[in-house]
Design a protein around this motif. Structure first.
Motif, PDB file in Angstrom:
ATOM      1  N   LEU A  42     -29.710  40.640  80.476  1.00  0.00           N
ATOM      2  CA  LEU A  42     -31.148  40.894  80.519  1.00  0.00           C
ATOM      3  C   LEU A  42     -31.395  42.351  80.154  1.00  0.00           C
ATOM      4  CD1 LEU A  42     -34.068  40.013  81.314  1.00  0.00           C
ATOM      5  CD2 LEU A  42     -33.527  40.773  83.639  1.00  0.00           C
ATOM      6  N   VAL A  43     -32.189  42.590  79.115  1.00  0.00           N
ATOM      7  CA  VAL A  43     -32.523  43.935  78.658  1.00  0.00           C
ATOM      8  C   VAL A  43     -33.896  44.317  79.209  1.00  0.00           C
ATOM      9  CG1 VAL A  43     -32.975  45.388  76.640  1.00  0.00           C
ATOM     10  CG2 VAL A  43     -31.148  43.668  76.563  1.00  0.00           C
ATOM     11  N   LEU A  44     -34.003  45.504  79.803  1.00  0.00           N
ATOM     12  CA  LEU A  44     -35.262  46.019  80.314  1.00  0.00           C
ATOM     13  C   LEU A  44     -35.783  47.108  79.380  1.00  0.00           C
ATOM     14  CD1 LEU A  44     -34.423  46.443  84.127  1.00  0.00           C
ATOM     15  CD2 LEU A  44     -35.049  44.372  82.879  1.00  0.00           C
ATOM     16  N   LEU A  45     -37.037  46.978  78.955  1.00  0.00           N
ATOM     17  CA  LEU A  45     -37.676  47.983  78.106  1.00  0.00           C
ATOM     18  C   LEU A  45     -38.968  48.433  78.782  1.00  0.00           C
ATOM     19  CD1 LEU A  45     -37.275  46.366  74.551  1.00  0.00           C
ATOM     20  CD2 LEU A  45     -35.887  48.195  75.565  1.00  0.00           C
ATOM     21  N   HIS A  46     -39.021  49.700  79.170  1.00  0.00           N
ATOM     22  CA  HIS A  46     -40.157  50.257  79.895  1.00  0.00           C
ATOM     23  C   HIS A  46     -41.323  50.573  78.960  1.00  0.00           C
ATOM     24  CE1 HIS A  46     -39.202  54.204  78.245  1.00  0.00           C
ATOM     25  NE2 HIS A  46     -37.930  53.943  78.523  1.00  0.00           N
ATOM     26  N   GLY A  47     -42.417  51.048  79.548  1.00  0.00           N
ATOM     27  CA  GLY A  47     -43.608  51.373  78.784  1.00  0.00           C
ATOM     28  C   GLY A  47     -43.611  52.789  78.246  1.00  0.00           C
ATOM     29  N   SER A  48     -44.669  53.140  77.523  1.00  0.00           N
ATOM     30  CA  SER A  48     -44.824  54.475  76.946  1.00  0.00           C
ATOM     31  C   SER A  48     -45.038  55.508  78.046  1.00  0.00           C
ATOM     32  CB  SER A  48     -46.023  54.471  76.000  1.00  0.00           C
ATOM     33  OG  SER A  48     -46.249  55.763  75.467  1.00  0.00           O
ATOM     34  N   GLY A  49     -44.497  56.709  77.827  1.00  0.00           N
ATOM     35  CA  GLY A  49     -44.631  57.767  78.811  1.00  0.00           C
ATOM     36  C   GLY A  49     -43.818  57.503  80.051  1.00  0.00           C
ATOM     37  N   SER A  50     -42.747  56.722  79.911  1.00  0.00           N
ATOM     38  CA  SER A  50     -41.969  56.316  81.069  1.00  0.00           C
ATOM     39  C   SER A  50     -40.479  56.335  80.719  1.00  0.00           C
ATOM     40  CB  SER A  50     -42.412  54.921  81.528  1.00  0.00           C
ATOM     41  OG  SER A  50     -41.807  54.557  82.744  1.00  0.00           O
ATOM     42  N   ASN A  51     -39.674  55.824  81.643  1.00  0.00           N
ATOM     43  CA  ASN A  51     -38.235  55.680  81.452  1.00  0.00           C
ATOM     44  C   ASN A  51     -37.764  54.543  82.354  1.00  0.00           C
ATOM     45  OD1 ASN A  51     -37.834  56.878  84.115  1.00  0.00           O
ATOM     46  ND2 ASN A  51     -38.212  58.860  83.129  1.00  0.00           N
ATOM     47  N   SER A  52     -36.458  54.334  82.428  1.00  0.00           N
ATOM     48  CA  SER A  52     -35.954  53.191  83.184  1.00  0.00           C
ATOM     49  C   SER A  52     -36.180  53.314  84.686  1.00  0.00           C
ATOM     50  CB  SER A  52     -34.460  52.987  82.894  1.00  0.00           C
ATOM     51  OG  SER A  52     -34.275  52.581  81.554  1.00  0.00           O
ATOM     52  N   GLY A  53     -36.585  54.489  85.152  1.00  0.00           N
ATOM     53  CA  GLY A  53     -36.955  54.625  86.555  1.00  0.00           C
ATOM     54  C   GLY A  53     -38.105  53.702  86.926  1.00  0.00           C
ATOM     55  N   GLU A  54     -38.850  53.263  85.929  1.00  0.00           N
ATOM     56  CA  GLU A  54     -39.961  52.334  86.141  1.00  0.00           C
ATOM     57  C   GLU A  54     -39.506  51.045  86.831  1.00  0.00           C
ATOM     58  OE1 GLU A  54     -42.675  49.711  83.062  1.00  0.00           O
ATOM     59  OE2 GLU A  54     -42.406  51.839  82.631  1.00  0.00           O
ATOM     60  N   TRP A  55     -38.209  50.695  86.652  1.00  0.00           N
ATOM     61  CA  TRP A  55     -37.696  49.423  87.151  1.00  0.00           C
ATOM     62  C   TRP A  55     -37.008  49.535  88.505  1.00  0.00           C
ATOM     63  CZ3 TRP A  55     -39.777  45.838  84.310  1.00  0.00           C
ATOM     64  CH2 TRP A  55     -40.005  46.050  82.945  1.00  0.00           C
ATOM     65  N   THR A  56     -37.023  50.711  89.109  1.00  0.00           N
ATOM     66  CA  THR A  56     -36.233  50.932  90.321  1.00  0.00           C
ATOM     67  C   THR A  56     -36.460  49.860  91.390  1.00  0.00           C
ATOM     68  OG1 THR A  56     -36.289  53.317  89.936  1.00  0.00           O
ATOM     69  CG2 THR A  56     -35.671  52.593  92.128  1.00  0.00           C
ATOM     70  N   ALA A  57     -37.711  49.562  91.685  1.00  0.00           N
ATOM     71  CA  ALA A  57     -38.007  48.600  92.748  1.00  0.00           C
ATOM     72  C   ALA A  57     -37.557  47.189  92.387  1.00  0.00           C
ATOM     73  CB  ALA A  57     -39.501  48.610  93.061  1.00  0.00           C
ATOM     74  N   ARG A  58     -37.413  46.908  91.094  1.00  0.00           N
ATOM     75  CA  ARG A  58     -37.054  45.562  90.644  1.00  0.00           C
ATOM     76  C   ARG A  58     -35.549  45.335  90.612  1.00  0.00           C
ATOM     77  NH1 ARG A  58     -40.668  42.711  87.431  1.00  0.00           N
ATOM     78  NH2 ARG A  58     -39.244  41.031  88.049  1.00  0.00           N
ATOM     79  N   LEU A  59     -34.769  46.403  90.568  1.00  0.00           N
ATOM     80  CA  LEU A  59     -33.334  46.267  90.320  1.00  0.00           C
ATOM     81  C   LEU A  59     -32.589  45.424  91.345  1.00  0.00           C
ATOM     82  CD1 LEU A  59     -31.403  47.232  88.074  1.00  0.00           C
ATOM     83  CD2 LEU A  59     -33.682  48.213  87.952  1.00  0.00           C
ATOM     84  N   PRO A  60     -32.838  45.557  92.638  1.00  0.00           N
ATOM     85  CA  PRO A  60     -32.062  44.740  93.578  1.00  0.00           C
ATOM     86  C   PRO A  60     -32.152  43.245  93.307  1.00  0.00           C
ATOM     87  CG  PRO A  60     -33.146  46.520  94.756  1.00  0.00           C
ATOM     88  CD  PRO A  60     -33.682  46.548  93.347  1.00  0.00           C
ATOM     89  N   SER A  61     -33.329  42.738  93.016  1.00  0.00           N
ATOM     90  CA  SER A  61     -33.459  41.299  92.758  1.00  0.00           C
ATOM     91  C   SER A  61     -32.917  40.928  91.382  1.00  0.00           C
ATOM     92  CB  SER A  61     -34.911  40.854  92.899  1.00  0.00           C
ATOM     93  OG  SER A  61     -35.750  41.557  92.009  1.00  0.00           O
ATOM     94  N   LEU A  62     -33.103  41.790  90.391  1.00  0.00           N
ATOM     95  CA  LEU A  62     -32.638  41.478  89.044  1.00  0.00           C
ATOM     96  C   LEU A  62     -31.119  41.551  88.925  1.00  0.00           C
ATOM     97  CD1 LEU A  62     -35.305  43.441  86.943  1.00  0.00           C
ATOM     98  CD2 LEU A  62     -35.143  40.952  87.226  1.00  0.00           C
ATOM     99  N   ALA A  63     -30.528  42.604  89.480  1.00  0.00           N
ATOM    100  CA  ALA A  63     -29.082  42.798  89.346  1.00  0.00           C
ATOM    101  C   ALA A  63     -28.290  41.764  90.135  1.00  0.00           C
ATOM    102  CB  ALA A  63     -28.696  44.200  89.793  1.00  0.00           C
ATOM    103  N   GLY A  64     -28.927  41.071  91.055  1.00  0.00           N
ATOM    104  CA  GLY A  64     -28.238  40.001  91.768  1.00  0.00           C
ATOM    105  C   GLY A  64     -28.128  38.730  90.951  1.00  0.00           C
ATOM    106  N   ARG A  65     -28.899  38.628  89.863  1.00  0.00           N
ATOM    107  CA  ARG A  65     -28.943  37.402  89.058  1.00  0.00           C
ATOM    108  C   ARG A  65     -28.476  37.598  87.621  1.00  0.00           C
ATOM    109  NH1 ARG A  65     -33.283  37.475  92.537  1.00  0.00           N
ATOM    110  NH2 ARG A  65     -33.900  35.494  93.517  1.00  0.00           N
ATOM    111  N   PHE A  66     -28.594  38.847  87.120  1.00  0.00           N
ATOM    112  CA  PHE A  66     -28.349  39.094  85.698  1.00  0.00           C
ATOM    113  C   PHE A  66     -27.437  40.300  85.492  1.00  0.00           C
ATOM    114  CE2 PHE A  66     -32.711  37.485  86.266  1.00  0.00           C
ATOM    115  CZ  PHE A  66     -32.614  36.291  85.570  1.00  0.00           C
ATOM    116  N   ARG A  67     -26.866  40.367  84.301  1.00  0.00           N
ATOM    117  CA  ARG A  67     -26.221  41.589  83.838  1.00  0.00           C
ATOM    118  C   ARG A  67     -27.332  42.403  83.187  1.00  0.00           C
ATOM    119  NH1 ARG A  67     -21.895  44.867  84.827  1.00  0.00           N
ATOM    120  NH2 ARG A  67     -20.902  45.645  82.916  1.00  0.00           N
ATOM    121  N   VAL A  68     -27.761  43.455  83.851  1.00  0.00           N
ATOM    122  CA  VAL A  68     -28.982  44.168  83.471  1.00  0.00           C
ATOM    123  C   VAL A  68     -28.654  45.407  82.647  1.00  0.00           C
ATOM    124  CG1 VAL A  68     -31.026  45.358  84.327  1.00  0.00           C
ATOM    125  CG2 VAL A  68     -30.169  43.326  85.527  1.00  0.00           C
TER     126      VAL A  68
END
Length: 281
Positions: free
Chosen positions: A53-79
Motif C-alpha cells: 500500500l503506497v501512501l501519497l500525502h497532500g500539497s504542503g505536507s509530508n508523510s507525517g500526515e499519516w501518523t495517526a493512521r499508521l497503527p491500523s494500516l501497518a497491521g494489515r499492509f506493507r506500507v
C-alpha cells in the motif's frame, strides 16, 4: 527557486518533521530512493508479506500526515509512505510539470526500487491527483485507489482564492480564518496551527491542476473509492462525485465537512479489496 521562503523556514519545517519521525508510531525503515527526479524519502512499515500500500500525502505536507493512521494500516499492509518530491518533506525539491509523464516515471522508480510490481494507493488531495495520473498511465501497476478529497476531477472554486486574498489583508487573524474555512476545522485546531506554520515558510504550487478528461478516467480499471467533504471550500466535490461515479467508483460525500476528512472511511474498502484478492504484489 527553492520551495521554501527562507533557509530558516526550511530548517524549522525540517525540525518539526524530524520530531514527528522520532515519534513514529510503528516500527519502520527509512529509505532514500534514487529516482530520475532526485532522491525520494520513503518510510516502510508493516509485514513484508502483506499486500503493498503506497501512501501519497497532500500539497504542503509530508508523510507525517499519516501518523495517526499508521497503527491500523501497518497491521494489515506493507506500507510505503512516500514524501512527494517538491513538498516540505525529506525528498528532493524537484517539481516536474503536471503535464507529461514525469511524475508517473518517478513513481515507477519508487515502486521498482522495492520490487513492487503492483500496489494499492491511499492518498490525500494532491496525492490523489498524483495517484490518478499514475493509474491512468499505468493501470496495470495500480490494484486499488482510495482517494481522500482528490483534486483534478471537480473544478477549483474561484471564490476560494478571492476570499483567501481578502482575509489575508487582516493579517494573522484573517489567515487563520481562511485556513480554518478551507479545512473545515475550528480556528483553534492544531491542524490549522500546523498549516499556518507551513504557509508562512513554504511556497505552494501556483497555477491550476489539470483536470482528467473522460478518456483518462475510462482507464481506471481497478476498484476506486473516494471520500470528500460536501462543504469543501476549495474543490467542487459534487462534480468530483459525479465524474468518479460515472467511471465506476464508489464515492461518499461527508456532510458538514471541508477539505480535511477525519477518520478511516477508506480502511474498510482497502481491507475488503485485499481480502478479495484484488491486489497483490
Amino acid at each position: 527557486m527553492t520551495i521554501y521562503k527562507s533557509e530558516a523556514g526550511a530548517q524549522l519545517l525540517r525540525e518539526r518533521y524530524l520530531e514527528t519521525l522520532r515519534a513514529w508510531p510503528v516500527p519502520h525503515e527509512e529509505v532514500r530512493v534514487p529516482t530520475p527526479e532526485g532522491e525520494t524519502f520513503v518510510l516502510v512499515s508493516g509485514p513484508a508479506e502483506a499486500p503493498p500500500l503506497v501512501l501519497l500525502h497532500g500539497s504542503g505536507s509530508n508523510s507525517g500526515e499519516w501518523t495517526a493512521r499508521l497503527p491500523s494500516l501497518a497491521g494489515r499492509f506493507r506500507v510505503y509512505a512516500v514524501d512527494v518530491i517538491g513538498e516540505p518533506g525529506m525528498s528532493a525539491e524537484t517539481r516536474p510539470p503536471l503535464t507529461g509523464d514525469r511524475y508517473a516515471r518517478w513513481l515507477d522508480a519508487v515502486l521498482d526500487h522495492f520490487g513492487v510490481a503492483r500496489a494499492a494507493f491511499l492518498t490525500s488531495s494532491f496525492g490523489g491527483w498524483l495517484a490518478l495520473d499514475f493509474a491512468t498511465r499505468r493501470p496495470g501497476r495500480v490494484t486499488a485507489l482510495a482517494l481522500r478529497c482528490p483534486i483534478g476531477l471537480g473544478p477549483m472554486k474561484k471564490g476560494f482564492v478571492v476570499k483567501a486574498v481578502l482575509l489575508a489583508l487582516f493579517g494573522e487573524k484573517g489567515r487563520r480564518k481562511s485556513v480554518a474555512g478551507v479545512l473545515g476545522e475550528p480556528e483553534t485546531s492544531p491542524i490549522v496551527d500546523h498549516q499556518l506554520l507551513v504557509s508562512a515558510n513554504y511556497r505552494y504550487r501556483t497555477g491550476p491542476f489539470p483536470l482528467f478528461d473522460e478518456s483518462a478516467l475510462g482507464r481506471l480499471t481497478m476498484p476506486v473509492y473516494a471520500v470528500a467533504g460536501a462543504e469543501d471550500a476549495m474543490v467542487d466535490s459534487a462534480t468530483t462525485k459525479r465524474r468518479l461515479e460515472a467511471a465506476g467508483a464508489v464515492v461518499d460525500l461527508v456532510p458538514g465537512t471541508g477539505h480535511y476528512i477525519p477518520g478511516e472511511a477508506d480502511l474498510a474498502f482497502l481491507t475488503r479489496t485485499a481480502a478479495n484478492g484484488d491486489f497483490t504484489a
